[in-house]
Design a protein around this motif. Structure first.
Motif, PDB file in Angstrom:
ATOM      1  N   TYR A  90       0.809  -1.352   0.031  1.00 29.82           N
ATOM      2  CA  TYR A  90       0.023   0.018  -0.017  1.00 29.82           C
ATOM      3  C   TYR A  90       0.832   1.177   0.146  1.00 29.82           C
ATOM      4  N   VAL A  91       0.804   1.933  -1.029  1.00 36.19           N
ATOM      5  CA  VAL A  91       1.549   3.323  -1.093  1.00 36.19           C
ATOM      6  C   VAL A  91       0.259   4.125  -1.049  1.00 36.19           C
ATOM      7  N   PRO A  92       0.415   5.016  -0.110  1.00 36.26           N
ATOM      8  CA  PRO A  92      -0.817   5.806   0.206  1.00 36.26           C
ATOM      9  C   PRO A  92      -0.721   6.824  -0.968  1.00 36.26           C
ATOM     10  N   GLY A  93      -2.032   6.961  -1.600  1.00 41.10           N
ATOM     11  CA  GLY A  93      -2.327   7.937  -2.676  1.00 41.10           C
ATOM     12  C   GLY A  93      -1.854   7.423  -4.054  1.00 41.10           C
ATOM     13  N   LYS A  94      -1.099   6.414  -3.926  1.00 41.78           N
ATOM     14  CA  LYS A  94      -0.615   6.063  -5.397  1.00 41.78           C
ATOM     15  C   LYS A  94      -1.217   4.421  -5.737  1.00 41.78           C
ATOM     16  N   SER A  95      -1.233   3.700  -4.536  1.00 42.13           N
ATOM     17  CA  SER A  95      -1.325   2.274  -5.168  1.00 42.13           C
ATOM     18  C   SER A  95      -1.531   1.269  -4.065  1.00 42.13           C
ATOM     19  N   ALA A  96      -2.186   0.014  -4.422  1.00 38.98           N
ATOM     20  CA  ALA A  96      -2.135  -1.012  -3.241  1.00 38.98           C
ATOM     21  C   ALA A  96      -2.253  -2.317  -4.282  1.00 38.98           C
ATOM     22  N   THR A  97      -1.507  -3.270  -3.774  1.00 36.81           N
ATOM     23  CA  THR A  97      -1.241  -4.347  -4.405  1.00 36.81           C
ATOM     24  C   THR A  97      -1.590  -5.769  -3.584  1.00 36.81           C
ATOM     25  N   LEU A  98      -2.623  -6.504  -4.250  1.00 35.57           N
ATOM     26  CA  LEU A  98      -3.065  -7.490  -3.235  1.00 35.57           C
ATOM     27  C   LEU A  98      -2.295  -8.823  -4.096  1.00 35.57           C
ATOM     28  N   VAL A  99      -1.826  -9.724  -3.330  1.00 35.01           N
ATOM     29  CA  VAL A  99      -1.103 -10.902  -3.839  1.00 35.01           C
ATOM     30  C   VAL A  99      -1.897 -12.243  -3.082  1.00 35.01           C
ATOM     31  N   ARG A 100      -1.415 -13.040  -3.650  1.00 35.90           N
ATOM     32  CA  ARG A 100      -2.271 -14.517  -3.022  1.00 35.90           C
ATOM     33  C   ARG A 100      -1.621 -14.686  -1.706  1.00 35.90           C
ATOM     34  N   ASN A 101      -2.479 -14.869  -0.839  1.00 35.77           N
ATOM     35  CA  ASN A 101      -2.049 -15.341   0.778  1.00 35.77           C
ATOM     36  C   ASN A 101      -1.377 -16.841   0.544  1.00 35.77           C
ATOM     37  N   PRO A 102      -0.161 -17.296   0.800  1.00 36.83           N
ATOM     38  CA  PRO A 102       0.355 -18.335   0.619  1.00 36.83           C
ATOM     39  C   PRO A 102      -0.281 -19.319   1.535  1.00 36.83           C
TER      40      PRO A 102
END
Lengths: 356, 319, 602
Positions: free
Chosen positions: C261-273
């Motif tokens: 999570y980069v505030p104001g820019k992006s969020a990245t969800l990846v698989r929870n292993p």
């Protein structure tokens, strides 16, 4: 010694400016000559056309939409008909000009030396260093102390007199054959005036150039000029050698000019006699003789007839444009010279009073 | 000169403190201001709101809060934490500064070159067809709102939604160091949009300034010296440029605080966008930081412009 | 949950053919327990005909791929202990598993961490939940989830550094909660690792059990989170771990901030292993979800309609709704259950403390016009009461037409004759108001609220009222005027409400119970305080069973309408857009936002 051929000959020059209120007839058919090594003084009030005629010599009125007719012959070429690039080669090179207010006429944001160097390199293929040397030389020539240091100063760092000297240096840097000086001392103190005039005379002797000095100040031309042309409302009303103009002027306007100068040798009770009225509009000029509305001696038909510049009988080089008879004029002047007022002179000569 | 600059800088710091104080007061009196209220949900219980206020440090008196803030700034160069994600304000700003700088500097170059170029040509060819066309276009560009112009560009040229798909669309900004080509192409439209209004203003200014300068006596002298016309024009430009330098410096200074609308439309992660979002969510520390930053840029710009002016106009130096 | 402020672009033409027929007849209600199968249809309220439910496995796309999300607004709170915005939920419910949550097209709770339905004691004062085994936290915590983690998740809500907005409202009846400050709570018992028991001081067990769908109950590992929760305010969100199929990308130390999570820019969800589909009803087709934050909604909407592998997940700008309805039908979903909207009238002070005057305005108001200003049939349905479609109690309260026999409610376009009848009943024999009060009307200055405020203003004027209409920025309208009883604003034309979870109490209680009135941040905008209503609500609070609650609160809804306490006019439908190759599945219970755990690529 002056050559028999004039360096500059202005023939029937007319300059008109079309404007919103009408055409401005700034110069209305003037003819004069300048010889090498000699000084012509052009005298007149503001609006007489003296500045426009000299600007037109260098083609500097072309941009303002002026309609120019007549001829200006310089070394055989007619400057009026010359294309711009040829004229540019002459400006600052063969003919140079010095203006009235050196503070506004020099670029405030360039160093003095740089401006002179520009003038050199516009006409000579030399390096910056060489041009700089020449600039220093000229600054020394015009009497500026410590020129090698002062060359890098800005115009506002110079005193008034030194600025004018610098302008003169800039004008002379390419050794022009003709220098036109438009009111060169008007913006200066009296003492500094004298210095500048002396400088110009010296340089003229050293470089052998012709000078046209334009001024409203009779004192200046008395000092410097060899010949004087008096202009009024776009026309030349009288030309003569300096000595002759001051001793035996023929035109009522010239009389008026002379009578309005204070003289040390005049009696204290004698009043100065100003010329009544104001110069005429150059759009709607008075018919006939342009001076007649202000002339104390004008006669009714002077409002209908245009006077032409004619030689004065026994004097070569003396011309006047006046409709009065020659001997009437002489008698009028004799009275004025003796201290009489125009009314007294009129009465004494027996002319009817002018319609004022 | 050095002493002059130092003096101005000290005054600048004082001014920033005043700005910070004003911000503090403003936030407290704005009705939508209370971040504790926002944090407390849609149905805020008073007890909860009070608790949050304590946590955020909002229950202390205003002067105490302000004093704490000043201490943090001057002793530790820290500007607090965002209320929302606890990221340090100064790193939030530092992250976004390069994007705003890229946008502003590129646009400034474009508008200085474009605006002045057009202005000079217009002045020298007054009333010609070229002049009229240029001034007419300038009027349109000055009047066009940035947001609208940005949308028009996107709908025309963006590779994802445009008609002629030649330039990257909104949101494609990349940092200079990570992808220089993308950085450049994604900024072309924003540069043009941001520059257009200012370029037009400068063109008109230059036209009138140069027009006036060319009537001065020293231009007559330059011609009388026999200089070629382009050198004469150059002397005119040299004189005409001074008031424009002042304006240019101030505009750049203002823009460095973030060009909100352009950043918003093109989704460029700059200070302007940060500021706008922070204001919307009453994130005081971030807003405080961005406003102080913007003020600092303006103060610096003023100083630079004054110094530059003294450099450009030797008559000013000695006064 | 809170709806986002929209950046609507203006009033549009009348409705086009909608993909959505008018709300259809009711489907069956369900009991409080549901099975954990993926294709359950536990919807107990109206799902309009035509709404595509794509939970059916055969309609899903491929496994894998990366979905891009273009999102104008930033997240407010990703900490499950704080979050309450619809947009935040899109990430929170993909990464956090509360005790119960919802399947996409359902508003009835499905066991998530819980292994079965909650057991509510006969006296309604104890709730017991059994937990599934084999659910693990994501790296770096990794270990199995226990009941202590659920207990800590709720306890930290009372910590002022976390300050959960719902704890007091929904869990105050748990013993020890009102006094809690972040430490262990007496009424939360964990007899063993897979069992948690709530002891209540009041008989509100059923309701509390329903509230367990809130993200507050998603487990949080105490030994890991404590140090973050000690900061003022807590920054657990910067390091949060996940139990759901996806997690916010982090580094080996668990740091999310600047990475996932980069505030104001992006969020990245990846698989929870550490996630296993054997313990979850979610299919989790996508490999990764890349959320790009920023930009302007109109541009985003266009980028989604013309793009692939991309969705947007916020209210759609009006022009894009029209555009999609005309040219991109298959890429837009219109989800019912976007909340209600009504005109609030000051019941306490001023002319509208008189019920007949309220009925008069209700009768005269052209509610269809109000809805047209909001975008027409596609996004707005004329409301006749307050519980909206998808919330239990909707049918019980009268479905589309509302309670019978109320003439002022029977003409959505307004009826002057009936209005005049009530004016006369109020004592104005001419049928027009002749009193001296000036009516204060406060609306928002942005469309479509602006148009709605003006329509209401006109309606008031035509009844003879002198009005003073003030239009301010939306947030100011609430914070300075409508939320503040002291301001005594007579009419707030564009207020609305959306449920926190699918129980009708969450729609009616905060907004019409006299006990809910507070001095600031007051959402009982009209200061409605009818003793019989208050008593009915207190009684309905403790009712057990979804059916019974729907019936009780449906009745209260009708009583509110009979009291003409406020004038409902809109049940909102939420549009969402997807790229042409996306199989989007929307959360019916969360404003139709795309559910990342069910969405796939074609």
């Amino acid at each position: 010694m002056s050559a028999s051929e004039p360096l500059l000959r202005v023939e029937d020059l007319r300059v008109e400016f079309p404007g919103e209120d009408g055409v401005v007839y700034a110069v209305d058919g003037i003819t004069y000559e300048v010889h090498s090594g000699r000084t012509l003084g052009i005298v007149g009030e503001s609006g007489s056309g003296k500045t426009v005629s000299s600007l037109t010599t260098l083609g500097l009125t072309r941009r303002q939409g002026a309609r120019i007719s007549g001829r200006i012959l310089f070394e055989g070429e007619d400057l009026v008909a010359l294309p711009e690039d040829r004229l540019r080669a002459i400006r600052g090179n063969d003919i140079a000009m010095v203006f009235q207010d050196p503070l506004s006429s020099l670029h405030p944001l360039y160093r003095v030396g740089a401006q002179i160097v520009q003038a050199v390199r516009a006409h000579r293929d030399v390096s910056k260093a060489q041009a700089r040397e020449r600039a220093i030389e000229l600054l020394g020539l015009v009497g500026i102390p410590d020129p090698a240091r002062r060359i890098d100063e800005y115009p506002h760092e110079f005193s008034g007199g030194m600025r004018q000297r610098a302008m003169i240096a800039m004008a002379l840097v390419n050794e022009p054959k003709l220098l036109i000086a438009d009111e060169p001392t008007t913006a200066l103190d009296v003492t500094v005036q004298a210095q500048i005039l002396a400088l110009m005379e010296r340089l003229q002797r050293e470089l052998g150039m012709a000078i046209v000095i334009i001024t409203h100040d009779l004192g200046v031309v008395a000092e410097m000029a060899d010949e004087i042309a008096v202009m009024y409302a776009g026309r030349i009303v009288e030309t003569a050698s300096t000595a002759r103009l001051f001793s035996a002027p023929e035109h009522p306007y010239t009389w008026g000019l002379l009578k309005s100068i204070p003289r040390l040798d005049a009696p204290r009770e004698e009043d100065l006699v100003p010329i009544p009225g104001t110069p005429p509009s150059l759009i709607n000029r008075p018919p006939g003789c342009h001076f007649h509305p202000r002339c104390p001696y004008a006669q009714p038909d002077h409002a209908r007839i245009d006077p032409r510049l004619e030689p004065v009988s026994d004097e070569p080089g003396h011309h006047v444009a006046c409709l009065l008879e020659a001997d009437v004029r002489r008698r009028l002047w004799a009275h004025l010279r003796a201290g009489g007022t125009p009314e007294q002179a009129l009465a004494a000569v027996g002319l009817p009073g002018a319609p004022v | 000169m050095i002493r002059y600059i130092i003096r101005r800088l000290l005054w600048g710091v004082l001014l920033l403190i005043v700005v910070a104080a004003l911000m503090f007061v403003l936030f407290r009196i704005l009705p939508t201001g209370n971040p504790a209220l926002l944090r407390a949900g849609r149905d805020p219980q008073p007890k909860l709101v009070k608790e949050i206020e304590v946590v955020l440090g909002l229950n202390k008196s205003l002067p105490t809060q302000f004093w704490d803030y000043l201490k943090e700034v001057f002793l530790h160069f820290k500007f607090g934490y965002s209320y929302y994600n606890q990221e340090e304000v100064r790193s939030l700003i530092a992250e976004r500064l390069p994007a705003t700088l890229s946008l502003t500097i590129g646009a400034a170059l474009l508008w200085i070159v474009g605006g002045l170029g057009v202005g000079v040509i217009s002045a020298l060819r007054r009333h010609s067809l070229l002049d009229r066309f240029a001034m007419g276009t300038a009027l349109v560009l000055i009047s066009a709102p940035e947001f609208w112009l940005g949308l028009v560009f996107l709908y025309l040229f963006a590779s994802d939604i445009g008609i002629v798909k030649i330039l990257p669309g909104a949101g494609s900004y990349a940092g200079l160091t990570s992808d220089p080509w993308k950085w450049f192409t994604s900024l072309i439209m924003p540069w043009i949009v941001l520059a257009s209004g200012s370029a037009a203003v400068f063109a008109r200014l230059m036209r009138s300034s140069l027009g006036e300068a060319m009537k001065e006596d020293y231009i007559r002298t330059a011609r009388a010296k026999g200089l070629p016309e382009r050198h004469v024009a150059r002397q005119g430009v040299r004189a005409a440029i001074n008031p424009i330098v002042t304006l240019f410096g101030l505009e750049v200074g203002a823009l460095l605080g973030g060009a909100i609308l352009v950043e918003y439309v093109f989704n460029i992660p700059g200070i302007g966008e940060l500021n706008y979002k922070a204001i919307q969510s009453s994130d005081f520390p971030v807003t405080q930081g961005t406003v102080l930053l913007a003020s600092m840029f303006i103060i610096l710009a003023n100083i630079v412009v004054d110094v530059a002016y003294a450099y450009l106009d030797p008559r000013v130096r000695y006064s | 949950m809170r709806s986002h402020k929209t950046i609507a672009a203006g009033v549009l033409a009348a409705a086009l053919a909608s993909t959505l027929a008018a709300c259809g007849s009711s489907s069956s209600s369900s009991s409080s327990g549901t099975t954990a199968s993926a294709s359950s249809n536990g919807a107990s309220s109206v799902v309009p005909a035509g709404y595509q439910s794509t939970v059916n496995e055969s309609l899903a796309g491929k496994r894998g791929g990366t979905l891009q999300v273009l999102q104008e607004s930033d997240f407010e709170h990703l900490d499950p202990g704080i979050s309450y915005f619809a947009l935040d939920y899109t990430v929170v419910f993909a990464t956090q598993r509360p005790l119960y949550s919802n399947e996409p097209n359902s508003t009835a709770p499905t066991p998530d961490i819980a292994s079965g339905s909650p057991e509510v004691s006969a006296n309604n004062e104890t709730v017991t939940v059994h937990l599934k085994e084999g659910i693990h936290f994501s790296p770096p915590v990794n270990r199995e989830v226990t009941s202590a983690d659920v207990a800590y998740a709720i306890e930290r809500g009372a910590n002022p550094n976390v300050a959960n907005p719902y704890l007091t409202t929904y869990f105050d009846s748990i013993e020890g909660v009102p006094q809690a400050k972040g430490g262990p709570i007496k009424g939360i018992e964990t007899p063993n690792k897979h069992e948690i028991v709530f002891h209540l001081t009041e008989p509100k067990g059923f309701f509390v059990a329903e509230a367990l769908v809130l993200p507050l109950t998603a487990p949080v590992p105490k030994e890991y989170a404590e140090k973050f929760d000690n900061n003022k305010p807590s920054n657990y969100a910067d390091y949060e771990v996940a139990t759901g199929p996806y997690m916010l990308e982090n580094n080996a130390q668990g740091k999310v901030l600047g990475i996932g999570y980069v505030p104001g820019k992006s969020a990245t969800l990846v698989r929870n292993p550490n996630w296993s589909d054997k313990t979850d009803f979610r299919p989790a087709y996508l490999n990764e979800i890349d959320i790009k934050i920023g930009g302007s909604q109109p541009v985003i909407d266009r980028q989604v309609l013309e793009g692939t592998n991309v969705v947007q997940n916020e209210p759609v700008a009006q022009p894009a709704v029209q555009l999609a309805a005309e040219h991109y039908k298959s890429q837009m979903v219109l989800s019912p259950g976007g909340g209600n909207r009504y005109v609030s009238l000051d019941n306490k002070v001023g002319p509208f403390s008189n019920i007949d005057l309220r009925k008069a305005v209700w009768a005269e108001l052209d509610r269809a016009a109000l809805d047209r200003a909001r975008g027409g049939d596609l996004v707005a349905t004329v409301a006749s009461h307050f519980i909206y479609p998808t919330i239990p109690g909707f049918e019980q309260a009268g479905s589309l037409t509302g309670p019978k026999g109320l003439d002022y409610n029977e003409h959505p376009e307004g009826d002057m004759t009936i209005a005049e009848k009530y004016m006369k009943l109020a004592g104005y024999s001419s049928g027009k108001y002749t009193g001296s009060s000036t009516i204060q009307v406060v609306g928002a200055s942005s469309p479509p609220e602006k148009e709605d405020a003006e329509i209401v203003n006109q309606a008031l004027k035509s009844l003879g009222f002198n009005t003073k209409l003030t239009l301010v920025e939306l947030a100011t309208m609430y914070a300075k005027y409508c939320d503040v009883p002291k301001e005594e604003i007579d009419v707030c034309p564009t207020v609305g409400w959306i449920a926190d979870f699918a129980d009708p109490q969450t729609v009616l209680n905060p907004t019409f119970n006299g006990k809910s009135i507070v001095a600031t941040g007051n959402v009982n905008y009209g200061q409605v305080n009818v003793p019989t209503l208050n008593a009915a609500m207190a009684a309905a609070e403790v009712v057990k069973g979804r059916e019974a609650r729907a019936k009780a609160w449906g009745k209260i809804d009708d009583e509110i309408v009979e009291d003409a306490a406020a004038i409902p006019y809109d049940w909102e439908t939420s549009p969402r857009l997807e790229g042409s190759d996306v199989h989007g599945v929307g959360m019916l219970w969360n404003e139709g936002c795309w559910d990342y755990s069910f969405t796939s690529l074609k």
